[in-house]
Design a protein around this motif. Structure first.
Motif, PDB file in Angstrom:
ATOM      1  N   ASP A 163       0.535  -1.209  -0.041  1.00 41.64           N
ATOM      2  CA  ASP A 163       0.205   0.493  -0.068  1.00 41.64           C
ATOM      3  C   ASP A 163       1.500   0.893   0.016  1.00 41.64           C
ATOM      4  O   ASP A 163       0.444   2.029  -0.634  1.00 41.64           O
ATOM      5  CB  ASP A 163      -1.037  -0.169   1.253  1.00 41.64           C
TER       6      ASP A 163
ATOM      7  N   THR B 154       0.479   4.714  -3.247  1.00 42.98           N
ATOM      8  CA  THR B 154       0.097   5.535  -2.616  1.00 42.98           C
ATOM      9  C   THR B 154       1.396   6.469  -2.604  1.00 42.98           C
ATOM     10  O   THR B 154       1.570   7.878  -2.711  1.00 42.98           O
ATOM     11  CB  THR B 154      -0.242   5.770  -1.420  1.00 42.98           C
TER      12      THR B 154
ATOM     13  N   GLU C 266      -3.128  14.731  -1.457  1.00 43.31           N
ATOM     14  CA  GLU C 266      -3.817  13.275  -0.292  1.00 43.31           C
ATOM     15  C   GLU C 266      -3.649  12.137  -0.959  1.00 43.31           C
ATOM     16  O   GLU C 266      -3.540  12.049  -2.298  1.00 43.31           O
ATOM     17  CB  GLU C 266      -5.365  12.965  -0.075  1.00 43.31           C
ATOM     18  N   ASP C 267      -3.383  11.269  -0.535  1.00 39.37           N
ATOM     19  CA  ASP C 267      -3.332   9.978  -0.734  1.00 39.37           C
ATOM     20  C   ASP C 267      -4.340   8.758  -1.734  1.00 39.37           C
ATOM     21  O   ASP C 267      -5.676   9.011  -0.735  1.00 39.37           O
ATOM     22  CB  ASP C 267      -2.378   8.927   0.235  1.00 39.37           C
TER      23      ASP C 267
ATOM     24  N   SER D 234      -6.828   5.502  -2.000  1.00 36.55           N
ATOM     25  CA  SER D 234      -6.871   4.648  -1.878  1.00 36.55           C
ATOM     26  C   SER D 234      -7.733   4.010  -2.638  1.00 36.55           C
ATOM     27  O   SER D 234      -7.162   3.996  -3.204  1.00 36.55           O
ATOM     28  CB  SER D 234      -8.740   4.900  -0.790  1.00 36.55           C
ATOM     29  N   HIS D 235      -7.351   2.442  -2.114  1.00 36.64           N
ATOM     30  CA  HIS D 235      -8.268   1.122  -3.550  1.00 36.64           C
ATOM     31  C   HIS D 235      -8.649   1.671  -3.937  1.00 36.64           C
ATOM     32  O   HIS D 235      -8.504   1.197  -5.138  1.00 36.64           O
ATOM     33  CB  HIS D 235      -7.689  -0.043  -2.763  1.00 36.64           C
ATOM     34  N   GLU D 236      -9.618   1.749  -3.333  1.00 33.52           N
ATOM     35  CA  GLU D 236     -10.662   1.780  -3.807  1.00 33.52           C
ATOM     36  C   GLU D 236     -11.084   3.058  -5.236  1.00 33.52           C
ATOM     37  O   GLU D 236     -11.606   2.570  -6.711  1.00 33.52           O
ATOM     38  CB  GLU D 236     -12.147   1.997  -3.434  1.00 33.52           C
ATOM     39  N   GLU D 237     -10.154   3.455  -5.031  1.00 36.51           N
ATOM     40  CA  GLU D 237      -9.949   4.685  -6.081  1.00 36.51           C
ATOM     41  C   GLU D 237      -9.700   4.705  -6.840  1.00 36.51           C
ATOM     42  O   GLU D 237      -8.863   4.754  -8.219  1.00 36.51           O
ATOM     43  CB  GLU D 237      -9.529   5.897  -5.586  1.00 36.51           C
TER      44      GLU D 237
END
Length: 183
Positions: A9, A13, A25-26, A28-31
């Motif tokens: 992860d 990111t 901002e980092d 997310s996995h969904e994004e």
């Protein structure tokens, strides 16, 4: 294992390419998953466009090839249509000559047939070369021989053995001529 799963992860990111929000901002996995799906769908759309364009180009190429073949095959159709009238006239004259021996009528019919032929040829850009009395031109004339004479200047066409022809300005057959030379 997918390439997405090979990285931790933190590695996903931390790269600048993966920061899309603009405020640092980092993602997310969904994004990231949604972005990946968006990119894949756009790639699929573009691939589909490429495949369709290739198919259209192949169809266009085949259609042009068919049209070119038809142009070669049937390009003389109108010219032949014009010549059929001339042939019909010649056949009528030939039949009349066998039945009737009136030379005046045969000469008149032959003259009209020659005019029909000349008109048909002119209609399609065929021009006759009849250079008698003109200076010899090796681009349009072929000398068959020389005739010594003082009546005309040297290198002048004094007799046309066979007329020449141009098709839309391009030489099809040179005129066969006799050319004057000083006596």
């Amino acid at each position: 294992m997918d390439k997405e799963q090979e990285y931790s992860d933190e590695e996903l990111t931390e790269t600048p390419e993966n920061k899309a929000s603009g405020n640092g901002e980092d993602l997310s996995h969904e994004e990231l998953g949604r972005l990946l799906e968006d990119v894949r769908s756009k790639a699929d759309e573009h691939w589909d466009q490429v495949v369709r364009t290739r198919a259209e180009m192949d169809n266009l190429k085949k259609r042009h090839q068919r049209e070119l073949e038809n142009a070669h095959k049937y390009g003389l159709e109108k010219f032949v249509g014009e010549l059929l009238g001339v042939r019909d006239s010649l056949e009528l004259g030939f039949n009349a000559a066998q039945e009737n021996h009136d030379v005046e009528k045969l000469l008149e019919g032959t003259e009209l047939t020659l005019k029909m032929l000349a008109d048909a040829m002119n209609k399609f850009g065929v021009e006759q070369i009849d250079p008698e009395g003109e200076p010899f031109n090796p681009e349009l004339h072929q000398a068959m021989g020389m005739v010594p004479t003082n009546d005309v200047p040297p290198n002048t066409v004094v007799n046309v053995v066979q007329k020449g022809y141009l098709l839309n300005g391009r030489l099809v057959r040179p005129a066969m001529v006799m050319v004057s030379q000083a006596a």
